[in-house]
Design a protein around this motif. Structure first.
Motif, PDB file in Angstrom:
ATOM      1  N   LYS A  62       0.736  -1.121   0.074  1.00  0.00           N
ATOM      2  CA  LYS A  62      -0.051   0.068   0.013  1.00  0.00           C
ATOM      3  C   LYS A  62       0.810   1.272  -0.028  1.00  0.00           C
ATOM      4  O   LYS A  62       2.160   1.112   0.539  1.00  0.00           O
ATOM      5  N   ASP A  63       0.284   2.318  -0.512  1.00  0.00           N
ATOM      6  CA  ASP A  63       1.124   3.559  -0.493  1.00  0.00           C
ATOM      7  C   ASP A  63       1.252   4.053   0.883  1.00  0.00           C
ATOM      8  O   ASP A  63       0.272   4.321   1.359  1.00  0.00           O
ATOM      9  N   PRO A  64       2.424   4.272   1.471  1.00  0.00           N
ATOM     10  CA  PRO A  64       2.789   4.628   2.833  1.00  0.00           C
ATOM     11  C   PRO A  64       2.211   6.001   2.934  1.00  0.00           C
ATOM     12  O   PRO A  64       1.818   6.389   4.267  1.00  0.00           O
ATOM     13  N   SER A  65       1.858   6.987   2.268  1.00  0.00           N
ATOM     14  CA  SER A  65       1.347   8.528   2.170  1.00  0.00           C
ATOM     15  C   SER A  65      -0.112   8.494   2.415  1.00  0.00           C
ATOM     16  O   SER A  65      -0.852   9.152   2.927  1.00  0.00           O
ATOM     17  N   LEU A  66      -0.865   7.135   1.985  1.00  0.00           N
ATOM     18  CA  LEU A  66      -2.306   7.250   1.919  1.00  0.00           C
ATOM     19  C   LEU A  66      -2.970   6.224   2.694  1.00  0.00           C
ATOM     20  O   LEU A  66      -4.048   6.376   2.962  1.00  0.00           O
ATOM     21  N   ILE A  67      -2.407   5.527   3.688  1.00  0.00           N
ATOM     22  CA  ILE A  67      -2.574   4.429   4.431  1.00  0.00           C
ATOM     23  C   ILE A  67      -3.481   5.129   5.571  1.00  0.00           C
ATOM     24  O   ILE A  67      -4.459   4.457   6.142  1.00  0.00           O
ATOM     25  N   LYS A  68      -3.076   6.276   5.984  1.00  0.00           N
ATOM     26  CA  LYS A  68      -3.772   7.114   7.243  1.00  0.00           C
ATOM     27  C   LYS A  68      -4.982   7.567   6.770  1.00  0.00           C
ATOM     28  O   LYS A  68      -5.936   7.947   7.761  1.00  0.00           O
ATOM     29  N   HIS A  69      -5.440   7.480   5.578  1.00  0.00           N
ATOM     30  CA  HIS A  69      -6.579   8.186   4.911  1.00  0.00           C
ATOM     31  C   HIS A  69      -7.691   6.983   4.976  1.00  0.00           C
ATOM     32  O   HIS A  69      -7.629   5.934   4.029  1.00  0.00           O
ATOM     33  N   LYS A  70      -8.544   6.788   5.794  1.00  0.00           N
ATOM     34  CA  LYS A  70      -9.440   5.530   6.054  1.00  0.00           C
ATOM     35  C   LYS A  70     -10.362   5.407   4.816  1.00  0.00           C
ATOM     36  O   LYS A  70     -10.883   4.478   4.541  1.00  0.00           O
ATOM     37  N   HIS A  71     -10.601   6.465   4.149  1.00  0.00           N
ATOM     38  CA  HIS A  71     -11.438   6.485   2.965  1.00  0.00           C
ATOM     39  C   HIS A  71     -10.841   6.058   1.852  1.00  0.00           C
ATOM     40  O   HIS A  71     -11.523   5.691   0.835  1.00  0.00           O
ATOM     41  N   VAL A  72      -9.507   6.172   1.611  1.00  0.00           N
ATOM     42  CA  VAL A  72      -8.938   5.594   0.384  1.00  0.00           C
ATOM     43  C   VAL A  72      -8.670   4.186   0.525  1.00  0.00           C
ATOM     44  O   VAL A  72      -8.021   3.547   1.585  1.00  0.00           O
ATOM     45  N   LYS A  73      -9.297   3.539  -0.525  1.00  0.00           N
ATOM     46  CA  LYS A  73      -9.089   1.998  -0.546  1.00  0.00           C
ATOM     47  C   LYS A  73      -8.910   1.593  -1.919  1.00  0.00           C
ATOM     48  O   LYS A  73      -8.886   2.187  -2.920  1.00  0.00           O
ATOM     49  N   GLY A  74      -8.680   0.032  -1.939  1.00  0.00           N
ATOM     50  CA  GLY A  74      -8.613  -0.227  -3.374  1.00  0.00           C
ATOM     51  C   GLY A  74      -7.608   0.195  -4.218  1.00  0.00           C
ATOM     52  O   GLY A  74      -6.329   0.335  -3.884  1.00  0.00           O
ATOM     53  N   GLU A  75      -7.947   0.214  -5.356  1.00  0.00           N
ATOM     54  CA  GLU A  75      -7.027   0.958  -6.546  1.00  0.00           C
ATOM     55  C   GLU A  75      -6.522   2.188  -6.039  1.00  0.00           C
ATOM     56  O   GLU A  75      -5.509   2.415  -6.591  1.00  0.00           O
ATOM     57  N   LYS A 188       9.738   3.521   1.747  1.00  0.00           N
ATOM     58  CA  LYS A 188       9.128   2.490   1.195  1.00  0.00           C
ATOM     59  C   LYS A 188       9.879   1.232   1.326  1.00  0.00           C
ATOM     60  O   LYS A 188      11.235   1.594   0.651  1.00  0.00           O
ATOM     61  N   VAL A 189       9.311   0.191   1.613  1.00  0.00           N
ATOM     62  CA  VAL A 189      10.181  -1.054   2.214  1.00  0.00           C
ATOM     63  C   VAL A 189      10.914  -1.453   0.884  1.00  0.00           C
ATOM     64  O   VAL A 189      10.188  -1.717  -0.228  1.00  0.00           O
ATOM     65  N   LEU A 190      12.132  -1.579   0.667  1.00  0.00           N
ATOM     66  CA  LEU A 190      13.146  -2.027  -0.384  1.00  0.00           C
ATOM     67  C   LEU A 190      13.341  -1.154  -1.395  1.00  0.00           C
ATOM     68  O   LEU A 190      13.835  -1.572  -2.380  1.00  0.00           O
ATOM     69  N   TYR A 191      12.616   0.233  -1.190  1.00  0.00           N
ATOM     70  CA  TYR A 191      12.893   1.172  -2.388  1.00  0.00           C
ATOM     71  C   TYR A 191      14.312   1.896  -2.098  1.00  0.00           C
ATOM     72  O   TYR A 191      14.247   3.026  -1.767  1.00  0.00           O
ATOM     73  N   HIS A 192      15.391   1.123  -2.358  1.00  0.00           N
ATOM     74  CA  HIS A 192      16.567   1.895  -2.110  1.00  0.00           C
ATOM     75  C   HIS A 192      16.820   2.797  -3.309  1.00  0.00           C
ATOM     76  O   HIS A 192      16.442   2.561  -4.596  1.00  0.00           O
ATOM     77  N   GLY A 193      17.888   3.504  -3.144  1.00  0.00           N
ATOM     78  CA  GLY A 193      18.387   4.325  -4.173  1.00  0.00           C
ATOM     79  C   GLY A 193      19.732   4.692  -4.123  1.00  0.00           C
ATOM     80  O   GLY A 193      20.414   4.496  -3.200  1.00  0.00           O
ATOM     81  N   VAL A 194      20.419   4.986  -5.357  1.00  0.00           N
ATOM     82  CA  VAL A 194      21.961   5.372  -5.455  1.00  0.00           C
ATOM     83  C   VAL A 194      21.808   6.903  -4.987  1.00  0.00           C
ATOM     84  O   VAL A 194      21.080   7.920  -5.741  1.00  0.00           O
ATOM     85  N   GLN A 195      22.596   7.389  -4.348  1.00  0.00           N
ATOM     86  CA  GLN A 195      22.563   8.844  -3.594  1.00  0.00           C
ATOM     87  C   GLN A 195      23.592   9.652  -4.557  1.00  0.00           C
ATOM     88  O   GLN A 195      24.582   9.268  -5.040  1.00  0.00           O
ATOM     89  N   ASN A 196      23.397  10.899  -4.376  1.00  0.00           N
ATOM     90  CA  ASN A 196      24.178  12.024  -5.192  1.00  0.00           C
ATOM     91  C   ASN A 196      24.511  11.485  -6.510  1.00  0.00           C
ATOM     92  O   ASN A 196      25.442  11.878  -7.105  1.00  0.00           O
TER      93      ASN A 196
END
Length: 299
Positions: A62-75, A188-196
């Protein structure tokens, strides 16, 4: 060594296409996957979102920024379905000859699918949660050689900069595997990136439904946020030649991700080593089996 290092002599790619992949580390094939297959995949995704499918071994994120919004569901909430190689509908993408013909032209005729993801960027997500930082896919994989691995990434609808299309750093596949870590902001879990390295020149891949980009696992790439009120859906698989071999990542830049994956699988009730985790994901899709054997649970 012959003229071509990263592609195979026998395959459907033309010499011009092979040279483009050799030079840049990716190639876009227009109208590669049929609308019929993509429409079936989209409906399966919606059924998963709506709880109509036994997800089994699949991982639903699930999108971590939208989990807190209880009305946001599904797609409007789910941003990824992962590990779908044994789902009767979604797995048709990994076995589609339109995809595997090109993959075989890059990595050889014995093809094992090793990872699978359906991405969904919903509207109203925080930009930091919606984007995917610059990274290299080889960071996650304990097998080699890199030249016998490739990804496919297919647009399920039009993708451009407004809804978070892929961007690539051409030619970066000729470099080394870089250190990866979590970027600042949403984790986001395992969303690693290369810095700089965000200053490197990039090309944004504007694609229509059915277009597929195939790319090398060392290619630096990422995607931007979805700033529209629509969605951005894409489906992707990583493939390896079945004769690739496993490596020990201890003491390398990949040791960090191996520990994280082992901890996550333990929390899910599966005590697996990094190598066995990847074996459990693999599915032979073309040719003869090799070193990338699956665990008994999927036989």
């Amino acid at each position: 060594m012959g003229k071509f290092r990263y592609t195979q002599d026998s395959g459907i790619l033309t010499e011009k296409q092979r040279q483009f992949y050799e030079d840049n580390g990716y190639i876009v094939i227009k109208n590669n996957v049929s609308n019929v297959l993509l429409d079936n995949i989209r409906q399966r995704f919606l059924d998963i979102c709506n709880g109509k499918v036994d997800t089994g071994f699949m991982t639903i994120m699930k999108d971590p920024s939208l989990i807190k919004h209880k009305h946001v569901k599904g797609e409007y909430l789910i941003h990824m379905v992962q590990n779908f190689l044994f789902d009767e509908v979604l797995s048709q993408y990994a076995t589609d000859t339109a995809v595997t013909d090109v993959i075989a032209s890059i990595i050889g005729s014995n093809v094992t699918a090793v990872q699978s993801m359906l991405f969904n960027k919903p509207p109203n997500s925080d930009p930091g949660a919606s984007l995917h930082p610059l990274h290299q896919d080889l960071h996650y994989f304990p097998f080699r050689p890199a030249e016998r691995m490739a990804a496919s990434w297919t647009a399920m609808e039009r993708v451009d900069e407004s809804n978070g299309c892929l961007y690539v750093v051409p030619g970066s596949h000729k470099g080394d595997l870089h250190q990866h870590s979590y970027p600042n902001g949403f984790k986001k879990v395992l969303y690693h990136g290369v810095q700089n390295m965000e200053h490197l020149p990039k090309i944004h891949l504007v694609m229509e439904k059915g277009d597929t980009v195939f790319f090398h696992p060392l290619l630096l790439h990422g995607s931007g946020p979805n700033s529209t009120q629509g969605f951005r859906k894409a489906i992707s698989c990583h493939f390896a030649n079945s004769n690739c071999y496993f490596i020990d990542v201890k003491g390398t830049s990949q040791e960090y991700v191996s520990r994280e994956i082992e901890i996550l699988t333990a929390k899910q009730g599966f005590k697996l080593s990094f190598v066995d985790y990847w074996k459990s994901q693999c599915r032979l899709v073309r040719g003869a089996p090799g070193n990338l054997q699956v665990l008994d649970s999927h036989l």
